[in-house]
Structures are given as C-alpha cells and as structure tokens.
Design a protein around this motif. Structure first.
Motif, PDB file in Angstrom:
ATOM      1  N   TRP A   1       4.029  16.463 -25.716  1.00  0.00           N
ATOM      2  CA  TRP A   1       3.894  17.915 -25.594  1.00  0.00           C
ATOM      3  C   TRP A   1       4.836  18.677 -26.522  1.00  0.00           C
ATOM      4  O   TRP A   1       4.488  19.762 -26.985  1.00  0.00           O
TER       5      TRP A   1
ATOM      6  N   ASP B   1       0.768   6.700 -16.178  1.00  0.00           N
ATOM      7  CA  ASP B   1      -0.300   7.206 -15.326  1.00  0.00           C
ATOM      8  C   ASP B   1      -0.425   8.724 -15.414  1.00  0.00           C
ATOM      9  O   ASP B   1      -0.396   9.418 -14.406  1.00  0.00           O
ATOM     10  N   ASN B   2      -0.532   9.238 -16.637  1.00  0.00           N
ATOM     11  CA  ASN B   2      -0.747  10.670 -16.832  1.00  0.00           C
ATOM     12  C   ASN B   2      -1.662  10.849 -18.042  1.00  0.00           C
ATOM     13  O   ASN B   2      -1.778   9.965 -18.882  1.00  0.00           O
ATOM     14  N   TRP B   3      -2.287  11.997 -18.113  1.00  0.00           N
ATOM     15  CA  TRP B   3      -3.287  12.280 -19.139  1.00  0.00           C
ATOM     16  C   TRP B   3      -2.716  12.108 -20.546  1.00  0.00           C
ATOM     17  O   TRP B   3      -3.339  11.482 -21.396  1.00  0.00           O
ATOM     18  N   GLY B   4      -1.552  12.669 -20.813  1.00  0.00           N
ATOM     19  CA  GLY B   4      -0.962  12.601 -22.148  1.00  0.00           C
ATOM     20  C   GLY B   4      -0.677  11.181 -22.589  1.00  0.00           C
ATOM     21  O   GLY B   4      -0.990  10.791 -23.718  1.00  0.00           O
ATOM     22  N   SER B   5      -0.072  10.401 -21.711  1.00  0.00           N
ATOM     23  CA  SER B   5       0.243   9.008 -22.054  1.00  0.00           C
ATOM     24  C   SER B   5      -1.026   8.207 -22.322  1.00  0.00           C
ATOM     25  O   SER B   5      -1.091   7.429 -23.275  1.00  0.00           O
ATOM     26  N   LYS B   6      -2.025   8.424 -21.494  1.00  0.00           N
ATOM     27  CA  LYS B   6      -3.294   7.720 -21.695  1.00  0.00           C
ATOM     28  C   LYS B   6      -3.939   8.124 -23.019  1.00  0.00           C
ATOM     29  O   LYS B   6      -4.554   7.298 -23.691  1.00  0.00           O
ATOM     30  N   SER B   7      -3.784   9.401 -23.396  1.00  0.00           N
ATOM     31  CA  SER B   7      -4.377   9.836 -24.673  1.00  0.00           C
ATOM     32  C   SER B   7      -3.699   9.129 -25.846  1.00  0.00           C
ATOM     33  O   SER B   7      -4.371   8.721 -26.791  1.00  0.00           O
TER      34      SER B   7
ATOM     35  N   ASP C   1      -8.772  14.082 -25.083  1.00  0.00           N
ATOM     36  CA  ASP C   1      -9.494  13.736 -23.864  1.00  0.00           C
ATOM     37  C   ASP C   1     -10.391  12.527 -24.107  1.00  0.00           C
ATOM     38  O   ASP C   1     -10.530  11.649 -23.248  1.00  0.00           O
TER      39      ASP C   1
ATOM     40  N   VAL D   1      -8.352   9.454 -23.920  1.00  0.00           N
ATOM     41  CA  VAL D   1      -8.145   9.026 -22.530  1.00  0.00           C
ATOM     42  C   VAL D   1      -9.341   8.196 -22.080  1.00  0.00           C
ATOM     43  O   VAL D   1      -9.184   7.148 -21.440  1.00  0.00           O
ATOM     44  N   TRP D   2     -10.529   8.631 -22.435  1.00  0.00           N
ATOM     45  CA  TRP D   2     -11.758   7.908 -22.091  1.00  0.00           C
ATOM     46  C   TRP D   2     -11.720   6.513 -22.730  1.00  0.00           C
ATOM     47  O   TRP D   2     -12.045   5.520 -22.076  1.00  0.00           O
TER      48      TRP D   2
ATOM     49  N   GLU E   1      -9.301   4.344 -20.792  1.00  0.00           N
ATOM     50  CA  GLU E   1      -9.880   3.888 -19.515  1.00  0.00           C
ATOM     51  C   GLU E   1     -10.946   2.814 -19.743  1.00  0.00           C
ATOM     52  O   GLU E   1     -10.980   1.818 -19.020  1.00  0.00           O
TER      53      GLU E   1
END
Length: 169
Positions: free
Chosen positions: A28, A76-82, A147, A150-151, A154
């Motif tokens: 961020w 386990d958060n959106w940013g890290s997964k991205s 985003d 992130v997909w 996953e």
C-alpha cells in the motif's frame, strides 16, 4: 523470460523478496506513490529543476520498497494474495497459469499502458484533465489487475492442494 519476470528482477523480486513485498505495508505504501510522483513532476512549474530531487527520491523509494519490509506473519489478505499471484504470473513460463487469465490480464495491462500514455501527455502539457484521466485509468486498471492476481493465487493454491491430495508423497 517474461516481461513481468524482467520487471520483477529490476525490483529485486526473487526468492524470499516476494514474501517481503507481500507485506501490506510494502503493497500500500508503494501503491500510494503515484500521486506523489505526479506532484513532483508537476512541481517543475513552481521549483524548476529542483523537481528532480523529489522525483529521484520517489524512484529510489519505488526501487527499494519491495524489499524494505519484513515478511508478513500471514498472507491471508487481499494485498498479499495479489503480490503472490503476480509472482505466479511472472513465472508462468515455468509453472503453468490457467489460460482463462491470459486475455483479461492482457486487456488490463493495455488499459494501464493507455492510462500511462494519457498521464504522461497530461504531465508534459500540464493538462490537469489528462493527468487526472490517466491517473484514474491507471489506478482502476491496476486494482482490477491486482484482483485478477488474487484470483490466480487462489487458482494456483487450489490446484497445488488438489495435486498433493491426488499424489501424496
């Protein structure tokens, strides 16, 4: 080597450094840099060549930011997964990424590029409207791109989990 892999290498994103960049503080604070860079470039009308100092500092910040923070306790958060999805995407020549991601990512990359061109023209001509449109387009396409990452993360996580279930070692 993919373009994304070359870019990652430029920012020293190899090995454990991907995990450091997955720290939300890294994500961020780096994401928030564009408006400051725009302001620094625009400031040439107020401070002349001295604008190069904040521009240089911001470029250095962008270069060191991905490795500046510690690896997060969890991802386990959106940013890290991205960020971890970007890692998979940049290494897609070694580890196959599902094909349904390719076209949307190419479109989003094109939109970011178009936004970048509009932004550069706006900054060059000191046109606030083009600068704002370019910035908005970059940010909207980048958020959608992240985003999608992130997909990818996953999908890859689920694929790896199912392959371990089917092929226990």
């Amino acid at each position: 080597m993919t373009l994304e892999k070359q870019i990652a290498k430029t920012f020293n994103l190899e090995g454990d450094n991907w995990a450091k960049h997955a720290n939300p503080w890294s994500i961020w604070t780096r994401f928030a840099t564009l408006p400051f860079l725009i302001l620094a470039i625009w400031s040439r009308i107020w401070i002349g060549w001295f604008c190069l100092l904040p521009i240089l500092l911001l470029i250095i910040w962008l270069k060191i930011n991905p490795t500046l923070f510690k690896k997060p306790k969890n991802f386990d958060n959106w940013g890290s997964k991205s960020v971890l999805g970007e890692k998979y995407w940049s290494e897609r020549k070694k580890i196959s990424v599902p094909r349904h991601h390719y076209l949307p990512i190419r479109i989003l990359t094109l939109l970011q590029t178009i936004g970048g061109v509009i932004l550069i023209i706006g900054l060059w001509k000191l046109r606030i409207d083009l600068t704002a449109i370019g910035t908005i387009l970059i940010y909207m396409a980048k958020m959608w791109f992240l985003d999608r990452m992130v997909w990818i993360f996953e999908d890859m996580k689920n694929e790896r989990a199912s392959s371990h279930k089917n092929n226990p070692e």
